[in-house]
Design an enzyme around this catalytic site. Sequence first.
Site, PDB file in Angstrom:
ATOM      1  N   ASP A 446       0.828  -1.216   0.000  1.00  0.00           N
ATOM      2  CA  ASP A 446       0.000   0.000   0.000  1.00  0.00           C
ATOM      3  C   ASP A 446       0.862   1.266   0.000  1.00  0.00           C
ATOM      4  O   ASP A 446       2.070   1.226   0.278  1.00  0.00           O
ATOM      5  CB  ASP A 446      -0.896  -0.032   1.256  1.00  0.00           C
ATOM      6  N   ASP A 511     -11.207   1.671  -2.773  1.00  0.00           N
ATOM      7  CA  ASP A 511     -11.721   1.305  -1.456  1.00  0.00           C
ATOM      8  C   ASP A 511     -13.243   1.274  -1.444  1.00  0.00           C
ATOM      9  O   ASP A 511     -13.847   0.886  -0.441  1.00  0.00           O
ATOM     10  CB  ASP A 511     -11.210   2.287  -0.389  1.00  0.00           C
TER      11      ASP A 511
HETATM   12  C1  GLA Z   1      -5.860   1.663   2.265  1.00  0.00           C
HETATM   13  C2  GLA Z   1      -6.323   0.508   1.409  1.00  0.00           C
HETATM   14  C3  GLA Z   1      -7.306  -0.326   2.162  1.00  0.00           C
HETATM   15  C4  GLA Z   1      -6.689  -0.808   3.447  1.00  0.00           C
HETATM   16  C5  GLA Z   1      -6.214   0.379   4.258  1.00  0.00           C
HETATM   17  C6  GLA Z   1      -5.446  -0.082   5.491  1.00  0.00           C
HETATM   18  O1  GLA Z   1      -6.857   2.604   2.444  1.00  0.00           O
HETATM   19  O2  GLA Z   1      -6.861   0.955   0.194  1.00  0.00           O
HETATM   20  O3  GLA Z   1      -7.725  -1.414   1.374  1.00  0.00           O
HETATM   21  O4  GLA Z   1      -5.630  -1.681   3.157  1.00  0.00           O
HETATM   22  O5  GLA Z   1      -5.356   1.207   3.500  1.00  0.00           O
HETATM   23  O6  GLA Z   1      -5.031   0.967   6.256  1.00  0.00           O
END
Ligand code: GLA
Length: 692
Positions: A446, A511
């Site tokens: 990420d 997300d």
């Molecule tokens: C980001 C990702 C999510 C999750 C969060 C965790 O927002 O897109 O899918 O992994 O971080 O903090």
Amino acid sequence: MDKNIITLHGQAQSLVWELQEGAAPLWRYWGKRLPDDADIPLRGEAPAPSFSLDKNIGLSLFPCFGHGWYNQSALLAHRGGQDFAQSITSCHVERESESALCFHMEDAVAKLKFLVRVRLCPQSDVLSVTTTLTNLAETPLVVERLANAALMLPHDAAHVRSFTGKHGAEFNTQEEALGRSIWVRENRRGITSHADFPGAYVLMPNAGEHDGGVYGAQLAWSGNSFQALEWLDEGCRQWQLGAWLAPGEVSLDAGGSITTPELLATYSPHGCNGVARNFHAAIRARLNWPSGTMRPRPVLLNTWEGFYFKHEEAKLKSLAAQAAKLGVERFVLDDGWFKGRVDDTRALGDWVVDAEKYPHGLAPLAQHVTQLGMEFGLWVEPEMVNPESDLFRAHPDWALQIAGRPHLTARNQLVLDMTNAAVQDYIFNALDALLRTLPIAYLKWDHNRNLTSAADAQGRPAYYKQVQALYALLARLRTAHPHVEIETCAGGGGRNDAGIFQHTHRAWVSDTIDPRARIEMHKGFLHFFPPEIMGAHIGSVPSHSTGRTQHIDFRAGVALAGHLGLEYDISTLDSQEKTRLKHWIARYKQWRDHIHGSEVWQGAHTDAISWQAYGREGAWLLFIVRQDMQRLRHMPDLRLPFVDEARTYAITQLEPEETEHAPLHGAWLKQQGFPIAQMQAEQVSIYRLQVI
Ligand code: GLA
């Protein structure tokens, strides 16, 4: 053919340049395939309009500011204010193969060397362009702008389709008419960004989804970028793409050189879907799978929306057992597993397991998962540090920052200076230790913020180098752990591009899991990338990001064509939903080999209906999606542009119920259309069409 004419012929497109004495090759043509033996006339001297240079300067492969070029220059550079106006003075073309050319060019006055490599892949029909600029002088050259050469578009190119968005709403399609003003998109967010995807489609008049001439381009680059489309007085347009450079970011010492990120570009006479199919083939060829080829994409369960930071080992173990029963094949432990990570204010950088949540480390959970026959995956955000962390306390100078300026945090975090070898080693060692000691088959990688004051230890802009350093780290890690697959994520879809996909194997598109929202995002994503790397999950209801509630069949139907995952606490489901989930997982397993790697067509019908078709060897899976209720009394038939007009198709409805239909002729399906059954709002119907 005149020896001064250079051609590249692909499956459905041709490119033509004309060599000029003491200049870069002139663009003559890019578009629909010309016959091999078509005689291409030399351009000849163009008449000089009034108040013009006596010798016309046409669009060349590498147009430069210094020689009567009044439009966007592919290069802006200088040496302390000298040599600010560059111009190509010689060009030698080397034909590496039928489909690959190297243009060796020089500016003998400004002492610069250019190597533009152009390859037209015979399989994908996608052009790859890179440009290497070398400083041949003793004094440093400051480079302010460097495009991957210029592409030529016809004068009547009508519309540009580009992609924009934000966290939670990625890949929104926007279409604008091209006029006489320059069209520019620039991304200065340091990563690919949610807002300014580094690519676009340009549509000829009357071009649509399935027919007509369409051009596409995308930069294989996960950092700052620019693209510009510009009308030119000579009666065509130019399209330039490249990495956007911050002031002072690139300075080439004597003999120093820089190579642009790869540009992928293509033309198709078969509309937007034709361009997408070419790009899918190009990306598929670039994906670097463990052991060489793609395995069936495993159904995964991701813990994020079900649990967020609340990790309870016993609960997660029981979740894993239930997931395995439903047919899940990969269990991904998301954020929250490392030391002190109770919320998003702390702990990034401290990549050791949290002893309170996991008193015996992660091994018991990971082994439990693998014993259940699933792979174990782990979320990491390696390029980040929270000021509230042991790492930052020990190395505050490791964060990208500008001396004297405040730290600008986003999601309470700072970005590490990946160009610092000590930082690279620290991250490599931390990840390497996890990968060596735990049975990890998968990392979700990420990057939850944009870059701001990204200066290296010398105070110089580090954006460009930061991306190169990330690629180097990913390559190093993959060499050390070649079996590990990696998912790219940046607050959902902030880092999805052809560059990162040379190191990773799955995209977290957004997300937002709500299927209504996902329909548009998937459509945008599929313009550039194939479905097998499109992470698509079934989430809980109501949706955490939109608050909407949809039936499991709709949530599953929309997610099914991508790389399927679940992202909710399945232990809370009633038996009816569990049964449906099991059914959809089985469907996915049945169809994934067909869908992933197939030819993809997408389209919109009328009255809130959209569709996708995934096909190979005369067999198609047709997904018809009704987003909203039917407003028309009777639905018009849906024309299917992908069928063979000379064949007859056996038709079976597979979802929501399995029903045989009478066979239909391809010509009928293409010209009159496929009869659409009554559907409820938010429903997906799936059909199989098989050539008889
Ligand atoms: C980001 C990702 C999510 C999750 C969060 C965790 O927002 O897109 O899918 O992994 O971080 O903090």
